[in-house]
Structures are given as C-alpha cells and as structure tokens.
Scaffold this active site. Structure first.
Site, PDB file in Angstrom:
ATOM      1  N   ASP A 282       0.851  -1.198   0.000  1.00 32.07           N
ATOM      2  CA  ASP A 282       0.000   0.000   0.000  1.00 32.07           C
ATOM      3  C   ASP A 282       0.885   1.245   0.000  1.00 32.07           C
ATOM      4  O   ASP A 282       1.791   1.357   0.829  1.00 32.07           O
ATOM      5  CB  ASP A 282      -0.877  -0.051   1.268  1.00 32.07           C
ATOM      6  CG  ASP A 282      -1.958   1.003   1.290  1.00 32.07           C
ATOM      7  OD1 ASP A 282      -2.414   1.417   0.207  1.00 32.07           O
ATOM      8  OD2 ASP A 282      -2.360   1.395   2.403  1.00 32.07           O
TER       9      ASP A 282
ATOM     10  N   ASP B 160       3.173   4.575  -5.352  1.00 29.62           N
ATOM     11  CA  ASP B 160       2.566   5.886  -5.129  1.00 29.62           C
ATOM     12  C   ASP B 160       3.555   6.973  -5.540  1.00 29.62           C
ATOM     13  O   ASP B 160       4.388   7.411  -4.756  1.00 29.62           O
ATOM     14  CB  ASP B 160       2.177   6.038  -3.653  1.00 29.62           C
ATOM     15  CG  ASP B 160       1.512   7.373  -3.377  1.00 29.62           C
ATOM     16  OD1 ASP B 160       1.435   8.211  -4.304  1.00 29.62           O
ATOM     17  OD2 ASP B 160       1.073   7.587  -2.238  1.00 29.62           O
TER      18      ASP B 160
ATOM     19  N   HIS C 100      -9.337   5.160  -1.929  1.00 29.56           N
ATOM     20  CA  HIS C 100      -8.615   5.087  -0.648  1.00 29.56           C
ATOM     21  C   HIS C 100      -9.451   5.788   0.420  1.00 29.56           C
ATOM     22  O   HIS C 100     -10.421   6.469   0.118  1.00 29.56           O
ATOM     23  CB  HIS C 100      -7.254   5.776  -0.791  1.00 29.56           C
ATOM     24  CG  HIS C 100      -6.241   4.923  -1.487  1.00 29.56           C
ATOM     25  ND1 HIS C 100      -5.134   4.416  -0.853  1.00 29.56           N
ATOM     26  CD2 HIS C 100      -6.182   4.477  -2.759  1.00 29.56           C
ATOM     27  CE1 HIS C 100      -4.425   3.701  -1.721  1.00 29.56           C
ATOM     28  NE2 HIS C 100      -5.038   3.717  -2.888  1.00 29.56           N
ATOM     29  N   GLY C 101      -9.033   5.639   1.671  1.00 35.58           N
ATOM     30  CA  GLY C 101      -9.724   6.348   2.752  1.00 35.58           C
ATOM     31  C   GLY C 101     -11.151   5.875   2.955  1.00 35.58           C
ATOM     32  O   GLY C 101     -12.050   6.673   3.183  1.00 35.58           O
TER      33      GLY C 101
HETATM   34  P1  13P Z   1      -8.505   4.610   5.980  1.00 34.17           P
HETATM   35  O1  13P Z   1      -7.474   4.408   7.041  1.00 34.17           O
HETATM   36  O2  13P Z   1      -9.082   5.981   6.004  1.00 34.17           O
HETATM   37  O3  13P Z   1      -9.545   3.555   5.994  1.00 34.17           O
HETATM   38  O4  13P Z   1      -7.745   4.513   4.569  1.00 34.17           O
HETATM   39  C1  13P Z   1      -7.106   3.332   4.213  1.00 34.17           C
HETATM   40  C2  13P Z   1      -6.340   3.477   2.947  1.00 34.17           C
HETATM   41  O5  13P Z   1      -6.720   4.181   2.048  1.00 34.17           O
HETATM   42  C3  13P Z   1      -5.106   2.699   2.809  1.00 34.17           C
HETATM   43  O6  13P Z   1      -4.423   3.023   1.656  1.00 34.17           O
END
Ligand code: 13P
Length: 287
Positions: free
Chosen positions: A84, A105, A207-208
């Site tokens: 990641d 990234d 993401h997120g």
């Molecule tokens: P969160 O921690 O906000 O769930 O995001 C995870 C993420 O995007 C990992 O790359």
C-alpha cells in the site's frame, strides 16, 4: 489462494461491486480478515503499508506469514497481498519478498517522473506475475507520516498513467485517510465521472474507505470504483473492543491476561467490521 488482484478487480468492475483492501498490522489482523473472507466467500486484498511492513520486521516476514496462513487455514477464496502506497524501493522489496501485488505511489512526483517510474515498475511487476496500482492526485490525511491534502486528480493525468498498462488506478476525488473532519465536503463525483470517462474499463480505487457514508460508497461503485481501502476503521473497532475488555476488568479475571484471550474481542471486532464492509461493497459470494 494467493493471486494477483488483476482478475478479481476486472470481475468486480464488470459486476458493479468492489473488493475491499483491508490493511494488516499483525497476525490477529491477518487471521481475522482471511477468516471473514472465507466465511463470506469473498475475494480480498490484504494491504501492507511500508510502516506496517517494518513493524512486522519486514516484507519477507509478511509474505511468509500470509502464505502459510492461507495454507494452514485452508483459504480457498482469492487473496492478493498488496503493498500500500509503496515507494520505488519498497516496490522492489515486495516483488522480491513474494507479494502478489504492489502499489507505486508516485503522486508526489511531477507527473513526468510519476509516469517514468510507474512505466518501469509495470514492466517488472508484470514480468513477475504481480498486479500494479498507481496513484494520481494525492489522497489527503496522514498515513505513516505521509501527509496529503485531499486533491482531486486531473482526469488527463489519470489517462496518462492508466495508459501505461497498470491494473488499477487510485485517483484522488476528495477522499482522505483516517477519520473525516466534520466540515468534509464529501467525494467529488463530478471528478470521478470525468476520470471514468477517460480511463474506461480501468478499475478505480477509492482510498480512505473509513467513515465514507454508505450512499457515497454505492455511488462511487456505480461510477467505476472496484477496490476500496479500509484501514482506520478496523483499528478503531479493535481498540474499542480491547478497551471494553480491560475496563470491565476481564484481564484480571482467571487467565484473562493471556494474549489469546486479551486480543480475542479486538479480533472479533475486526471480523465484524470486515463483514459489514464486504456486504456494503457487494463482494460477498463473489469468490
Ligand atoms: P482509511 O485508514 O481511512 O480507511 O484509509 C485506508 C487506505 O486508504 C489505505 O491506503
């Protein structure tokens, strides 16, 4: 079954659902996520940040643990082990360690440099049978000390990166890592729509995933998102369940301090969170 994420995400995009990437931090996390995926017959992606990789003593340890767990737990659903937000060096380390997928990234580089490095890594990853994700427009919030401001990606830059032969694309659409602030404007579906129009069949990555309301998740999937990353939400669930156990004094009763007991409520809470997300993303029964 350890596989690259290419096929599972192609199928997800075609079938209008998304596969969850759940980040792992240790053995409990990995075991809980794998068990849930198997129980729900869902494909799954295990995400490993560079920080988490280091915490677990290195990517080789992570790859060995995941491969052994898949075997020992008889996991038959497709599992991708994915780096990641990888750096250039981190990508090479994971390829060598036996990961089945990487994310490079390069969003903080000028677009020309992002293109150049992504292109090289696509060649290497594909030659080794790994899938590769790239990123345009940095994702906001803080993750492992990297702070982004939550940009909306430029659809033309997305196309330039998508054309390099990557397998899936992370594009900022106002999403951020961690908890969303009260004044968050929400996802920019207008940006997502434009990106999808330029990138066609390319599975898009959101993401997120923590704290995005269910209706926004569903709309994002409708507009081409096929992979959704969740990290913080499992951490919050784990912490809350562990706090409850300790505050109830259960670690003081009998052998409640035994790590197998102490960490069990947290692990069960992670399973519940992963289940909720898989149901929302629509990946249940899609293995
Ligand atoms: P969160 O921690 O906000 O769930 O995001 C995870 C993420 O995007 C990992 O790359």
């Amino acid at each position: 079954m350890l596989v690259s994420a290419t096929e599972m995400l192609k199928k997800a995009k075609e079938g209008h659902y998304a596969v969850g990437q759940f980040n792992i931090n240790n053995l409990e996390w990995t075991k809980a996520i794998l068990a849930t995926a198997q129980e729900l017959n869902s494909p799954v992606i295990l995400g490993v940040s560079e920080g988490a990789g280091k915490y677990m003593t290195g990517f080789k340890t992570v790859a060995a643990m995941v491969k052994a767990m898949i075997e020992e737990m008889n996991i038959t659903v497709p599992v991708a082990l994915h780096l990641d937000h990888g750096t250039y060096d981190g990508c090479y380390k994971c390829i060598k360690a036996g990961f089945s997928s990487i994310m490079f990234d390069g969003s903080h580089y000028p677009i020309e440099e992002n293109v150049e490095k992504t292109k090289e890594l696509v060649k290497v990853a594909h030659a080794m049978g790994l899938s590769i994700e790239a990123e345009v427009g940095s994702i906001g919030g803080e993750e492992d000390g990297v702070v982004g401001m939550g940009e909306c990606a430029d659809p033309d830059e997305c196309k330039a990166i998508a054309d390099l032969g990557i397998d899936f694309l992370a594009a900022g659409i106002g999403n951020i890592h961690g908890k969303y602030p009260a004044n968050w404007q929400g996802l920019s579906f207008e940006t997502l729509d434009k990106i999808q129009a330029k990138t066609g069949d390319m599975p898009l990555v959101l993401h997120g995933g923590t704290g995005i309301p269910a209706d926004m998740i569903k709309k994002a999937i409708d507009l081409g998102v096929a992979k959704i990353n969740v990290n913080t939400e499992c951490q919050l669930s784990f912490a809350a369940a562990t706090r409850e156990y300790i505050e109830a004094g259960k670690d003081q009763q009998g052998k409640g301090y035994d790590p197998r007991k102490l960490l069990a409520p947290g692990a069960a809470a992670i399973k519940e969170t992963v289940k909720e997300k898989m149901e929302l993303f629509g990946s249940v029964g899609k293995a």
